[in-house]
Scaffold this active site. Structure first.
Site, short mmCIF file in Angstrom:
data_model
loop_
_atom_site.label_atom_id
_atom_site.label_comp_id
_atom_site.label_asym_id
_atom_site.label_seq_id
_atom_site.Cartn_x
_atom_site.Cartn_y
_atom_site.Cartn_z
N ASP A 43 -63.32 9.08 56.41
CA ASP A 43 -63.87 9.86 57.34
C ASP A 43 -63.84 11.40 57.01
O ASP A 43 -64.81 12.05 57.40
CB ASP A 43 -62.71 9.68 58.60
CG ASP A 43 -62.45 8.53 59.26
OD1 ASP A 43 -63.29 7.62 59.48
OD2 ASP A 43 -61.25 8.18 59.69
N ILE B 152 -57.87 10.84 61.00
CA ILE B 152 -59.12 11.01 59.86
C ILE B 152 -58.23 10.75 58.58
O ILE B 152 -57.59 11.57 58.10
CB ILE B 152 -59.64 12.48 60.03
CG1 ILE B 152 -60.18 12.46 61.38
CG2 ILE B 152 -60.70 12.66 59.03
CD1 ILE B 152 -60.66 14.11 61.92
N ASP B 153 -59.14 9.75 58.08
CA ASP B 153 -58.57 9.46 56.78
C ASP B 153 -59.53 9.93 55.69
O ASP B 153 -60.59 10.61 56.00
CB ASP B 153 -58.57 7.78 56.48
CG ASP B 153 -59.62 7.13 56.70
OD1 ASP B 153 -60.87 7.63 56.62
OD2 ASP B 153 -59.78 5.97 56.99
N SER B 154 -59.39 9.66 54.23
CA SER B 154 -60.38 10.17 53.38
C SER B 154 -61.77 9.77 53.39
O SER B 154 -62.49 10.87 53.26
CB SER B 154 -59.68 9.88 51.86
OG SER B 154 -59.72 8.51 51.69
#
Length: 74
Positions: free
Chosen positions: A36, A32-34
């Protein structure tokens, strides 16, 4: 309740096994990136029924649970 809602959103977003998600799980390790995270926060607001203004760095599921619980209206 907050923890369960967050796990549900993580599973929907990443299709990982819910058993793999713990309070110590780092979002980056879950894929999960920023961007997301922003989407997940918006979906979480719908689930919990109040606005969440993310004003600090959140790295783990536990961080997010504690943060959201601190913002819950009394």
């Amino acid at each position: 309740m907050i923890y369960d809602a967050i796990v549900e959103l993580i599973v929907e977003q990443t299709e990982c096994d819910p058993a793999e998600v713990t309070m110590d799980s780092k979002f980056v390790d879950l894929g999960i990136d920023s961007l997301d995270t922003v989407e997940m926060i918006m979906n979480l607001e719908d689930k919990v029924g109040f606005e969440i203004e993310l004003d600090q760095k959140i790295e783990t599921v536990g961080d997010l649970v504690k943060f959201v619980e601190s913002k819950r209206p009394q």
